[in-house]
Design an enzyme around this catalytic site. Structure first.
Site, PDB file in Angstrom:
ATOM      1  N   LYS A 192       0.520  -0.216   7.676  1.00 31.08           N
ATOM      2  CA  LYS A 192      -0.284  -1.311   7.123  1.00 31.08           C
ATOM      3  C   LYS A 192      -0.403  -2.460   8.124  1.00 31.08           C
ATOM      4  CE  LYS A 192       0.722  -0.378   2.216  1.00 31.08           C
ATOM      5  NZ  LYS A 192       1.255  -0.947   0.950  1.00 31.08           N
ATOM      6  N   PHE A 226      -2.560  -8.210  -9.104  1.00 25.73           N
ATOM      7  CA  PHE A 226      -2.438  -8.429  -7.654  1.00 25.73           C
ATOM      8  C   PHE A 226      -3.513  -7.691  -6.850  1.00 25.73           C
ATOM      9  CE2 PHE A 226       0.424  -4.949  -8.924  1.00 25.73           C
ATOM     10  CZ  PHE A 226      -0.042  -3.911  -8.117  1.00 25.73           C
ATOM     11  N   ARG A 266       8.589   9.424   0.957  1.00 20.39           N
ATOM     12  CA  ARG A 266       8.850   8.234   0.140  1.00 20.39           C
ATOM     13  C   ARG A 266      10.311   7.804   0.256  1.00 20.39           C
ATOM     14  NH1 ARG A 266       4.475   6.263  -2.772  1.00 20.39           N
ATOM     15  NH2 ARG A 266       5.854   4.974  -3.998  1.00 20.39           N
ATOM     16  N   THR A 315       8.612   0.393  -3.525  1.00 23.36           N
ATOM     17  CA  THR A 315       7.384  -0.391  -3.323  1.00 23.36           C
ATOM     18  C   THR A 315       7.679  -1.858  -3.007  1.00 23.36           C
ATOM     19  OG1 THR A 315       6.276   1.083  -4.896  1.00 23.36           O
ATOM     20  CG2 THR A 315       5.195  -1.017  -4.421  1.00 23.36           C
ATOM     21  N   ARG A 324      10.711   0.041   4.390  1.00 21.04           N
ATOM     22  CA  ARG A 324      10.328  -1.152   3.636  1.00 21.04           C
ATOM     23  C   ARG A 324      11.508  -2.092   3.411  1.00 21.04           C
ATOM     24  NH1 ARG A 324       6.562   1.846  -0.973  1.00 21.04           N
ATOM     25  NH2 ARG A 324       4.581   1.736   0.137  1.00 21.04           N
ATOM     26  N   HIS A 384       2.132   2.738   3.897  1.00 24.04           N
ATOM     27  CA  HIS A 384       1.632   3.409   2.697  1.00 24.04           C
ATOM     28  C   HIS A 384       2.058   4.865   2.777  1.00 24.04           C
ATOM     29  CE1 HIS A 384      -0.963   4.970  -0.436  1.00 24.04           C
ATOM     30  NE2 HIS A 384      -1.258   5.954   0.411  1.00 24.04           N
TER      31      HIS A 384
HETATM   32  P1  IDP Z   1       3.386   2.498  -3.434  1.00 19.62           P
HETATM   33  O1  IDP Z   1       2.693   1.922  -2.232  1.00 19.62           O
HETATM   34  O2  IDP Z   1       4.881   2.448  -3.310  1.00 19.62           O
HETATM   35  O3  IDP Z   1       2.877   3.876  -3.808  1.00 19.62           O
HETATM   36  P2  IDP Z   1       1.741   1.438  -5.609  1.00 19.62           P
HETATM   37  O4  IDP Z   1       2.199   1.179  -6.995  1.00 19.62           O
HETATM   38  O5  IDP Z   1       0.853   2.611  -5.374  1.00 19.62           O
HETATM   39  O6  IDP Z   1       3.053   1.541  -4.684  1.00 19.62           O
HETATM   40  O7  IDP Z   1       1.037   0.130  -5.110  1.00 19.62           O
HETATM   41  C1  IDP Z   1       0.250   0.127  -3.928  1.00 19.62           C
HETATM   42  C2  IDP Z   1       0.541  -1.126  -3.139  1.00 19.62           C
HETATM   43  O8  IDP Z   1       0.211  -2.269  -3.934  1.00 19.62           O
HETATM   44  C3  IDP Z   1       2.013  -1.336  -2.783  1.00 19.62           C
HETATM   45  O9  IDP Z   1       2.424  -0.613  -1.640  1.00 19.62           O
HETATM   46  C4  IDP Z   1       2.052  -2.826  -2.561  1.00 19.62           C
HETATM   47  O10 IDP Z   1       1.496  -3.153  -1.291  1.00 19.62           O
HETATM   48  C5  IDP Z   1       1.104  -3.334  -3.656  1.00 19.62           C
HETATM   49  N1  IDP Z   1       1.835  -3.660  -4.887  1.00 19.62           N
HETATM   50  C6  IDP Z   1       2.285  -2.806  -5.839  1.00 19.62           C
HETATM   51  N2  IDP Z   1       2.890  -3.458  -6.843  1.00 19.62           N
HETATM   52  C7  IDP Z   1       2.818  -4.779  -6.524  1.00 19.62           C
HETATM   53  C8  IDP Z   1       3.259  -5.986  -7.204  1.00 19.62           C
HETATM   54  O11 IDP Z   1       3.853  -5.966  -8.296  1.00 19.62           O
HETATM   55  N3  IDP Z   1       3.014  -7.159  -6.562  1.00 19.62           N
HETATM   56  C9  IDP Z   1       2.356  -7.215  -5.365  1.00 19.62           C
HETATM   57  N4  IDP Z   1       1.916  -6.126  -4.710  1.00 19.62           N
HETATM   58  C10 IDP Z   1       2.141  -4.911  -5.288  1.00 19.62           C
HETATM   59 MG    MG Z   2       0.980   4.479  -4.465  1.00 25.15          MG
END
Ligand code: IDP
Ligand code: MG
Length: 184
Positions: free
Chosen positions: A13, A61, A95, A101, A112, A129
């Site tokens: 990212k 968000f 993962r 996340t 992370r 990601h």
């Molecule tokens: P992941 O990247 O671990 O699969 P996802 O739920 O798919 O998580 O969310 C995609 C991206 O959205 C996350 O990597 C993060 O950058 C952002 N994100 C997810 N949840 C939140 C939150 O609660 N606050 C702010 N950003 C979030």
């Molecule tokens: Mg995801």
């Protein structure tokens, strides 16, 4: 792709790119033993960002997430490094090294957890990601790569004009397939 193998998209990212972590992220993923079958620098347009995160469009968000992945909070770093990896239990392995996340909740040994942060505005700058499951992996790889950019035939493709396109595009707003009504 052999039986039980999964394919996933990994992206360094914008925060990872500006911090010079692309090589480090690749090193960690190479250590998983997963096979790299595609890699490219990608310009993250709003269109690509919204297609990639279409499933989060109702989240509070969402808009900041789109701006984050377009590099707006990282010196306008709108070029990211995207990879496709294939292997047994690819989602689980990838993962595990990426971490949770929320970087503040991620194990400190993960990418992370050790290198991400939550900004004062609440944006999760979490460096990488990784696809959430094999179906998302397929959808995302088809979204970020053309068939000829992969070194293996992961998914069926066909010739359209003078270039190959995916036979079954990977869901909403892929670059090759029709867009659902709700996005038009
Ligand atoms: P992941 O990247 O671990 O699969 P996802 O739920 O798919 O998580 O969310 C995609 C991206 O959205 C996350 O990597 C993060 O950058 C952002 N994100 C997810 N949840 C939140 C939150 O609660 N606050 C702010 N950003 C979030
Ligand atoms: Mg995801």
């Amino acid at each position: 792709m052999k039986n039980m193998e999964e394919s996933i998209l990994v992206i360094v990212k914008p925060d990872g790119m500006v911090k010079g972590l692309a090589g480090y992220v690749l090193t960690r993923f190479e250590a998983t033993g997963l096979r790299m079958v595609a890699a490219r620098m990608a310009k993250v347009t709003r269109e690509l960002a919204e297609a990639h995160y279409h499933h989060l469009r109702e989240k509070p968000f969402y808009e900041e997430l789109i701006r984050f992945i377009m590099g707006e909070f990282d010196n306008n770093q709108d070029n990211v490094l995207a990879f496709a990896f294939v292997g047994e239990s690819a989602v689980k392995k990838a993962r595990a090294i990426a971490g949770a996340t929320n970087p503040e909740e991620a194990d400190y040994r993960t990418i992370r957890g050790s290198l991400g942060r939550v900004t004062t505005k609440g944006i999760f700058e979490n460096v990488v990601h990784v696809s959430s499951d094999p179906i998302e992996g397929e959808r995302e790889i088809k979204l970020w790569f053309w068939p000829e950019e992969l070194t293996v035939e992961l998914f069926p493709s066909k010739l359209a004009g003078n270039r190959k396109v995916w036979v079954e595009p990977g869901g909403p707003k892929t670059r090759t397939g029709p867009w659902p009504e709700e996005y038009k």
